[in-house]
Structures are given as C-alpha cells and as structure tokens.
Design an enzyme around this catalytic site. Structure first.
Site, PDB file in Angstrom:
ATOM      1  N   CYS A 166      14.453  -5.133  -4.001  1.00 19.08           N
ATOM      2  CA  CYS A 166      15.560  -4.483  -5.224  1.00 19.08           C
ATOM      3  C   CYS A 166      15.036  -3.562  -5.984  1.00 19.08           C
ATOM      4  O   CYS A 166      14.381  -3.981  -7.313  1.00 19.08           O
ATOM      5  CB  CYS A 166      15.726  -5.319  -5.957  1.00 19.08           C
ATOM      6  N   GLU A 167      13.952  -2.466  -4.827  1.00 16.96           N
ATOM      7  CA  GLU A 167      13.577  -2.097  -6.442  1.00 16.96           C
ATOM      8  C   GLU A 167      13.114  -0.620  -5.315  1.00 16.96           C
ATOM      9  O   GLU A 167      13.541  -0.791  -3.921  1.00 16.96           O
ATOM     10  CB  GLU A 167      11.715  -2.262  -5.887  1.00 16.96           C
TER      11      GLU A 167
ATOM     12  N   ARG B 105       1.353  -1.547  -0.025  1.00 16.81           N
ATOM     13  CA  ARG B 105       0.152  -0.002   0.077  1.00 16.81           C
ATOM     14  C   ARG B 105       0.904   1.282  -0.002  1.00 16.81           C
ATOM     15  O   ARG B 105       0.568   2.427  -1.019  1.00 16.81           O
ATOM     16  CB  ARG B 105      -0.580  -0.151   0.920  1.00 16.81           C
TER      17      ARG B 105
END
Ligand code: PLP
Length: 404
Positions: free
Chosen positions: A327-328, A298
């Site tokens: 990994c973002e 969210r």
C-alpha cells in the site's frame, strides 16, 4: 539456459535465484585484472549477504568488506579468515568496534576523527593496538545516482585530505593505533574511469606525503563501485579499471584491496514474480504481481531499471507499470514497460537482481521475505527458506502473551 518455470514451480514466487557460476567468473575476471600485484578482493558483503553466497566467495579466496559487526560475523562464519576482513561504515557502535578488535580483523576503516578517538579508547581498554585505515573523501564527482555517490564533500562519507593527514599523524603517535591502510570509495555503479583514476591519484599523493613523514602504509584500498550493465550502460572493463588504479601507484609497494559488491553479484541474480491481475485505470495500464517493493526496492529507491523477461509470452506489447500489492504509490517494480497482455500466474523474471535486492528487503505489510535459490553446475538448491508468518512475528509474540 535457466528453466525459470521449473524453479517457480518448485520454490514458488516471489523468488530470488542466483547463478553461482556467474559469480565465480566475475570474481576470476577481476582477480586476473590485478595479477602481477599483491591484491585482495574483499567482497562487499552488503551487496548480497546470504551465507551461501559469502561462503562461495570465501572458497574462492575472497576477503570481506563489512559495514556492520553482523556482516563481520557472517564473513567469519563462512570461513573468510580474519586477516582478510575489513570493517567499514560511517558510524560504528562501541560494541561493534570492540568485537572487531577482539576478532583481530585486518583493519578498521575510519570515517571521522571522533571515530578514531573511540577506537583508540576501546583499544586501550583491551590493551591492544588497533590496525586502522582512514577513508579519504577526495571530493570527486563519481557521476552516478546521487543516492549512491559518496566521493563529494557534500556526502556524509570519509574525511577531507587535510583532516586525513592529521588523523594519520595522531594515529602514528598513539600507542594503541597502527595506521596500515588508506581507503576511498567514491560511489557505486561507476561507469566512467576518470573519476576513479583522479581519486586514486589524489589518494596516492597523500600516501607519498605521509611516507615523507615516516608513515608507511601497506594497503591501498580502492573501495568497490565497479558498475554493471542493467540496460545499455557502457561499463568499465576490469583490466582498464585495474590499470587506471595501478598507474597511480608508481614507486609505491602496496597491496591493493578492492571491495567489489555489485560487480560480482548483480547480473548473477534474477527475481521471479508472478502476475496476479491486469488492470486499466483510464489510460493507464497496470500489471499487478506478487513481488513488491519489500522484495526489490531498487526501482522505488533509485529509479533503477531492471530488464523484465516475459519468457515465452508473446503478443502485441503496450506500456504498463508493473506494481506490487504493497500500500504505497512508490510500490512499483517497473514504470512504462512494454509488455504483452498478461494472464494470472504468468511469470516475469527481473534480471540483474543479485545485488542490493534481497538484502534491502523488509517485512513491510507483513509480507514474508522471498526464498533464495542457488544455481551451480546446472543444479538448483535452496539457500534461504521463504519467511513464514511465524518468522515475522517471532520477536513480538511473547509480549502479546505476557499482557493477557
Ligand atoms: C557498498 C560498498 C562497497 C561495494 O560497492 P559496490 O558498488 O557494490 O561495488 C565497497 N566498499 C564500501 C566501503 C561500501 O560501502
């Protein structure tokens, strides 16, 4: 008081915890608001579809609003009677329509004329009459986040008033369709009453003009969307919500169907995560935790705010981003949040995580989804075990072996 330390120790983290007694109180409050009228609360299963949660509402007499045949199956499995199940959703597949009709659920909410034609065709094949309702898009701005706003013509949901009227006339003339209800759902996390009242008025007027054409509908389905407090929002009281809707229905004898999701479960839920490390990149402070966007998306998806409880942790607070191991750059659970200095294994509790939390989870980065725990009458019990590596690869493994 919930002892989060004990729960984290017993079930490990990341972890979802739901207070079932809180869910009951919310359900009762809303049911009470509609008393004096025939009404069905149809729990919006997508908000939190854990079987134990759905069963909890089933035992309270809830119906179910489902947006896939999988959710219909969950509802039926949990003891919700077919005559209280509604199938909504903007794009239903043939096999889903067929199964819903065979299960004899209350009705299917249609979202386009093309969809009505598919339903009619499938009902003819099965030689039955399909009970239907049309989702009307009243072109109302619900004044919520654009991603959860659904009542304007620019959104993909529902059909405009004129098309809806044409659909009802066609349905009435079809041997395989029986129009029984009318539906609208203008958005989620609604905190203002006016858009709801306006939408209800528009739809009630349509009901009256249909009744002049001898199309008499039984169910006035107002969707869900009742907002909750995440931070400092002023929310709508159930009683006022019900009154706003009922005031538009003068001289109409219809059963109200309300499809609450978030209202019933959001503030019943907690997401527990442990601190891995602290890190400073120049001026920027990061607190790395074991939970991530694959557990609670969210914040990344809607810029949603969750209150973070640091429990007994004390000390001077400075701003930090709380981020997960995925990994973002979009993998954050909170931005610029005032926190004391944290140590390895300190526990953070994200509040209001009971709706659209676990259910939106994924296995991204080959992370198993969290365990889920129910709290009821002071006792905790596991209602979903933590996903293992074997669970994650279960549908792939055979193909690797076949190629050896
Ligand atoms: C998502 C949804 C709901 C529930 O919305 P909440 O904001 O969680 O109350 C109800 N009805 C329909 C058709 C939905 O798509």
């Amino acid at each position: 008081m919930i002892d989060f330390h004990v729960l984290a120790k017993e079930y490990s983290t990341p972890l979802y915890v739901y207070d079932f007694n809180y869910m009951s109180r919310q359900f009762e409050a809303l049911k009470e608001a509609f008393k004096g009228r025939k009404s069905i609360l149809a729990y919006a299963v997508k908000a939190n579809s854990n079987l134990s949660v759905v069963k909890h509402f089933a035992q309270m007499g809830s119906g179910a609003d489902c947006v896939s045949i999988g959710e219909v199956r969950r509802a039926l499995m949990c003891g919700i009677p077919a005559y209280r199940i509604i199938f909504s959703g903007v794009g239903k597949q043939d096999h889903e329509i067929r199964e819903a009709l065979e299960s004899d659920i209350l009705y299917i909410n249609l979202e386009s004329d093309a969809e009505m034609q598919r339903v009619e065709m499938i009902a003819r094949e099965l030689n039955i009459t399909a009970r239907i309702s049309v989702r009307v898009n009243p072109n109302i701005d619900a004044k919520t986040h654009p991603y959860i706003s659904t009542g304007l013509h620019s959104s993909k949901f529902g059909v405009d008033l004129n098309s809806a009227k044409r659909m009802y006339i066609r349905a009435k003339n079809s041997q395989y369709l029986e129009p029984v209800g009318i539906h609208f759902h203008i958005g989620s996390q609604l905190t203002e009453l006016d858009p709801i009242r306006e939408a209800a008025e528009i739809v009630a007027d349509l009901v009256r003009s249909l009744s002049a054409l001898k199309i008499n509908l039984k169910f006035f389905d107002v969707g869900g969307g009742l907002g909750v407090r995440y931070k400092n929002e002023t929310t709508i009281e159930p009683y006022e919500y019900a009154q706003a809707i009922l005031s538009t229905l003068t001289a109409l004898d219809m059963t109200i169907i309300c499809e609450p999701g978030r209202f019933l479960t959001a503030n019943a839920g907690y997401f527990l995560t442990k601190v891995l490390y602290e890190k400073q990149n120049g001026d920027k402070r990061f607190v790395m935790v074991d939970g991530a966007m694959n557990d609670l998306i969210r914040p990344s998806l809607y810029e949603a705010y969750h209150h973070v409880n640091t429990l007994d942790k004390e000390g001077e607070k400075t701003l930090a981003d709380i981020v997960g191991p995925v990994c973002e750059s979009g993998d954050f659970l909170a931005k610029d949040y005032a926190l004391p200095m944290m140590q390895h294994n300190d526990l953070l509790v994200f509040e209001s995580a009971g709706a659209y939390g676990f259910g939106m989870g994924s296995n991204y980065n080959t992370r198993g989804r969290s365990a889920e725990v129910a709290l009821e009458d002071g006792k905790a019990r596991l209602i979903r075990r933590r996903e293992s590596f074997d669970d994650i690869i279960a549908n792939e493994r055979e193909f690797l072996e076949a190629n050896e």
